[in-house]
Design a protein around this motif. Structure first.
Motif, PDB file in Angstrom:
ATOM      1  N   ILE A   1     -11.728  33.131 -22.356  1.00  0.00           N
ATOM      2  CA  ILE A   1     -12.327  32.034 -21.524  1.00  0.00           C
ATOM      3  C   ILE A   1     -11.973  32.115 -20.033  1.00  0.00           C
ATOM      4  CG2 ILE A   1     -12.607  29.722 -21.525  1.00  0.00           C
ATOM      5  CD1 ILE A   1     -11.643  29.216 -24.157  1.00  0.00           C
ATOM      6  N   PRO A   2     -12.887  32.708 -19.112  1.00  0.00           N
ATOM      7  CA  PRO A   2     -12.526  32.855 -17.734  1.00  0.00           C
ATOM      8  C   PRO A   2     -12.263  31.358 -17.239  1.00  0.00           C
ATOM      9  CG  PRO A   2     -14.382  34.127 -18.287  1.00  0.00           C
ATOM     10  CD  PRO A   2     -14.070  33.303 -19.602  1.00  0.00           C
ATOM     11  N   ALA A   3     -11.305  31.173 -16.329  1.00  0.00           N
ATOM     12  CA  ALA A   3     -11.132  29.944 -15.620  1.00  0.00           C
ATOM     13  C   ALA A   3     -12.469  29.600 -14.825  1.00  0.00           C
ATOM     14  CB  ALA A   3      -9.894  29.989 -14.770  1.00  0.00           C
ATOM     15  N   ASP A   4     -12.305  28.263 -14.479  1.00  0.00           N
ATOM     16  CA  ASP A   4     -13.351  27.698 -13.619  1.00  0.00           C
ATOM     17  C   ASP A   4     -12.498  27.279 -12.400  1.00  0.00           C
ATOM     18  OD1 ASP A   4     -12.324  25.287 -14.028  1.00  0.00           O
ATOM     19  OD2 ASP A   4     -13.876  24.373 -15.309  1.00  0.00           O
ATOM     20  N   SER A   5     -13.508  26.533 -11.377  1.00  0.00           N
ATOM     21  CA  SER A   5     -12.793  26.148 -10.012  1.00  0.00           C
ATOM     22  C   SER A   5     -11.440  25.219 -10.231  1.00  0.00           C
ATOM     23  CB  SER A   5     -13.590  25.375  -9.203  1.00  0.00           C
ATOM     24  OG  SER A   5     -13.987  24.086  -9.787  1.00  0.00           O
ATOM     25  N   ALA A   6     -11.231  24.612 -11.581  1.00  0.00           N
ATOM     26  CA  ALA A   6     -10.048  23.969 -11.608  1.00  0.00           C
ATOM     27  C   ALA A   6      -8.946  24.723 -12.135  1.00  0.00           C
ATOM     28  CB  ALA A   6     -10.334  22.850 -12.531  1.00  0.00           C
ATOM     29  N   GLY A   7      -9.325  25.781 -13.233  1.00  0.00           N
ATOM     30  CA  GLY A   7      -8.208  26.584 -13.608  1.00  0.00           C
ATOM     31  C   GLY A   7      -8.755  26.960 -15.193  1.00  0.00           C
ATOM     32  N   GLY A   8      -7.777  26.934 -16.034  1.00  0.00           N
ATOM     33  CA  GLY A   8      -8.204  27.301 -17.539  1.00  0.00           C
ATOM     34  C   GLY A   8      -8.064  26.077 -18.220  1.00  0.00           C
ATOM     35  N   TYR A   9      -7.731  26.093 -19.586  1.00  0.00           N
ATOM     36  CA  TYR A   9      -7.604  24.914 -20.425  1.00  0.00           C
ATOM     37  C   TYR A   9      -6.196  24.900 -21.041  1.00  0.00           C
ATOM     38  CZ  TYR A   9     -12.667  25.245 -19.854  1.00  0.00           C
ATOM     39  OH  TYR A   9     -13.786  25.192 -19.117  1.00  0.00           O
ATOM     40  N   THR A  10      -5.859  23.584 -21.005  1.00  0.00           N
ATOM     41  CA  THR A  10      -4.534  23.433 -21.571  1.00  0.00           C
ATOM     42  C   THR A  10      -4.164  23.919 -22.913  1.00  0.00           C
ATOM     43  OG1 THR A  10      -4.149  21.421 -20.095  1.00  0.00           O
ATOM     44  CG2 THR A  10      -2.734  21.674 -22.058  1.00  0.00           C
ATOM     45  N   VAL A  11      -3.407  24.714 -23.163  1.00  0.00           N
ATOM     46  CA  VAL A  11      -2.771  25.088 -24.477  1.00  0.00           C
ATOM     47  C   VAL A  11      -1.664  24.120 -24.870  1.00  0.00           C
ATOM     48  CG1 VAL A  11      -1.863  26.842 -25.931  1.00  0.00           C
ATOM     49  CG2 VAL A  11      -3.498  27.587 -24.143  1.00  0.00           C
ATOM     50  N   VAL A  12      -2.153  23.431 -25.809  1.00  0.00           N
ATOM     51  CA  VAL A  12      -0.934  22.190 -26.183  1.00  0.00           C
ATOM     52  C   VAL A  12      -0.110  22.618 -27.621  1.00  0.00           C
ATOM     53  CG1 VAL A  12      -2.753  20.960 -27.842  1.00  0.00           C
ATOM     54  CG2 VAL A  12      -0.862  19.712 -26.828  1.00  0.00           C
ATOM     55  N   GLY A  13      -1.005  23.573 -28.398  1.00  0.00           N
ATOM     56  CA  GLY A  13      -0.098  23.989 -29.524  1.00  0.00           C
ATOM     57  C   GLY A  13      -0.558  25.242 -30.176  1.00  0.00           C
ATOM     58  N   LYS A  14      -0.585  25.257 -31.550  1.00  0.00           N
ATOM     59  CA  LYS A  14      -0.794  26.408 -32.379  1.00  0.00           C
ATOM     60  C   LYS A  14      -0.933  26.209 -33.836  1.00  0.00           C
ATOM     61  CE  LYS A  14       3.612  28.222 -33.182  1.00  0.00           C
ATOM     62  NZ  LYS A  14       4.500  29.587 -32.994  1.00  0.00           N
ATOM     63  N   VAL A  15      -1.618  26.738 -34.494  1.00  0.00           N
ATOM     64  CA  VAL A  15      -2.140  26.727 -35.759  1.00  0.00           C
ATOM     65  C   VAL A  15      -0.838  27.329 -36.500  1.00  0.00           C
ATOM     66  CG1 VAL A  15      -3.501  27.182 -37.808  1.00  0.00           C
ATOM     67  CG2 VAL A  15      -4.519  26.396 -35.778  1.00  0.00           C
ATOM     68  N   THR A  16      -0.322  26.608 -37.424  1.00  0.00           N
ATOM     69  CA  THR A  16       0.965  27.309 -38.285  1.00  0.00           C
ATOM     70  C   THR A  16       0.350  27.813 -39.625  1.00  0.00           C
ATOM     71  OG1 THR A  16       1.776  25.243 -39.025  1.00  0.00           O
ATOM     72  CG2 THR A  16       2.706  26.182 -36.865  1.00  0.00           C
ATOM     73  N   SER A  17      -0.644  27.379 -39.900  1.00  0.00           N
ATOM     74  CA  SER A  17      -1.089  27.783 -41.436  1.00  0.00           C
ATOM     75  C   SER A  17      -2.398  27.090 -41.617  1.00  0.00           C
ATOM     76  CB  SER A  17      -0.175  27.051 -42.544  1.00  0.00           C
ATOM     77  OG  SER A  17      -0.085  25.575 -42.641  1.00  0.00           O
ATOM     78  N   GLY A  18      -3.289  27.836 -42.727  1.00  0.00           N
ATOM     79  CA  GLY A  18      -4.459  27.335 -43.037  1.00  0.00           C
ATOM     80  C   GLY A  18      -5.627  27.605 -41.994  1.00  0.00           C
ATOM     81  N   LEU A  19      -5.236  28.612 -41.135  1.00  0.00           N
ATOM     82  CA  LEU A  19      -6.449  28.972 -40.254  1.00  0.00           C
ATOM     83  C   LEU A  19      -7.687  29.057 -40.919  1.00  0.00           C
ATOM     84  CD1 LEU A  19      -7.247  29.067 -37.012  1.00  0.00           C
ATOM     85  CD2 LEU A  19      -6.660  31.542 -37.123  1.00  0.00           C
TER      86      LEU A  19
END
Length: 264
Positions: A212-230
């Motif tokens: 996902i290319p950044a826009d003029s503000a930047g990228g997107y906040t990565v807050v966490g991850k999936v640990t199971s059940g993806l």
């Protein structure tokens, strides 16, 4: 007679000087008027461009085409013009240094999640607060992308059209990838385009490696991850998009609802 001739020559010389000065003043006056017109036109153009840029924003996550346009036309991140959080947004201090684990149940499928309050304290505080309040129960996942390198399910809207509450906005951006890559299992925060304080209630789950290319503000906040059940998310993606959807980006073929979202 000689004296008279000298006087006449001197008078003609003074007249030529005065005419030259008058011509110079007239030329300078015309130049000032022209410069003022150019300056006014430039200011008007700048104002129009500013308005266009303010109105031309992405709705939550950009589409692939919009990403490409942003990447081509925007080269460096810039600060958000409205660097303030809504009054009911929780303080980042409530999540700073903490790790939250829990379950997100979507269409009956259970997804284990983990939020990182060290790398993204403001985002973790928001999602914890909203999940604790039951905000996400019954919310929908209105957007699915199925392109080869762009696969995500966006959730948290209260209606199928994906509209979010404009009165709930927060920032700043946190833990944004420097390489614009979001691995499968990433949980990130959706926002309006070109606005570092355009985060709201919505988030997205990346179900396959995505760029996902950044826009003029930047990228997107990565807050966490999936640990199971993806696989619960990949199953939704495999079902495809609603008929008539173009560009591998639209509503899932069947409605997707968040049954519950719990964190501790």
């Amino acid at each position: 007679m000689a004296t008279r001739s000298r006087d006449d020559r001197e008078a003609r010389r003074r007249i030529r000087q005065m005419e030259a000065k008058r011509a110079l003043r007239q030329q300078q006056g015309r130049r000032r008027k022209r410069d003022n017109v150019i300056a006014a036109s430039a200011a008007a153009t700048a104002l129009v461009l500013a308005v266009v840029l303010q109105l031309t924003v992405f709705s939550s996550n950009p589409t692939e085409a919009e990403f490409a346009a942003a990447q081509a036309g925007l080269s460096s991140p810039s600060a958000s013009p409205a660097a303030t959080n809504s009054a009911d947004v929780p303080s980042a201090d409530t999540a700073a240094g903490k790790t939250f684990t829990g379950e997100l149940t979507v269409n009956g499928g259970v997804v284990g999640v983990q939020l990182d309050g060290t790398k993204a304290p403001q985002a973790a505080a928001v999602l914890k607060s909203l999940s604790d309040s039951g905000y996400y129960n019954g919310a929908v996942c209105h957007r699915l992308t199925t392109a080869e390198t762009f696969g995500l399910l966006q959730c948290g809207a209260k209606s199928a059209d994906g509209a979010d509450d404009p009165g709930y906005r927060w920032g700043p951006l946190e833990n944004t990838p420097t390489d614009n890559k979001y691995p499968a299992g990433t949980i990130a925060v959706a926002r309006t385009g070109n606005d570092a304080y355009g985060n709201g209630h919505q988030f997205f789950i990346v179900y396959k490696d995505t760029t996902i290319p950044a826009d003029s503000a930047g990228g997107y906040t990565v807050v966490g991850k999936v640990t199971s059940g993806l696989d619960a998310i990949t199953k939704i993606a495999a079902a495809g998009l609603k008929a008539g959807t173009a560009n591998n980006d639209g509503a899932p073929v069947a409605p997707v609802t968040i049954d519950s979202f719990s964190l501790k």
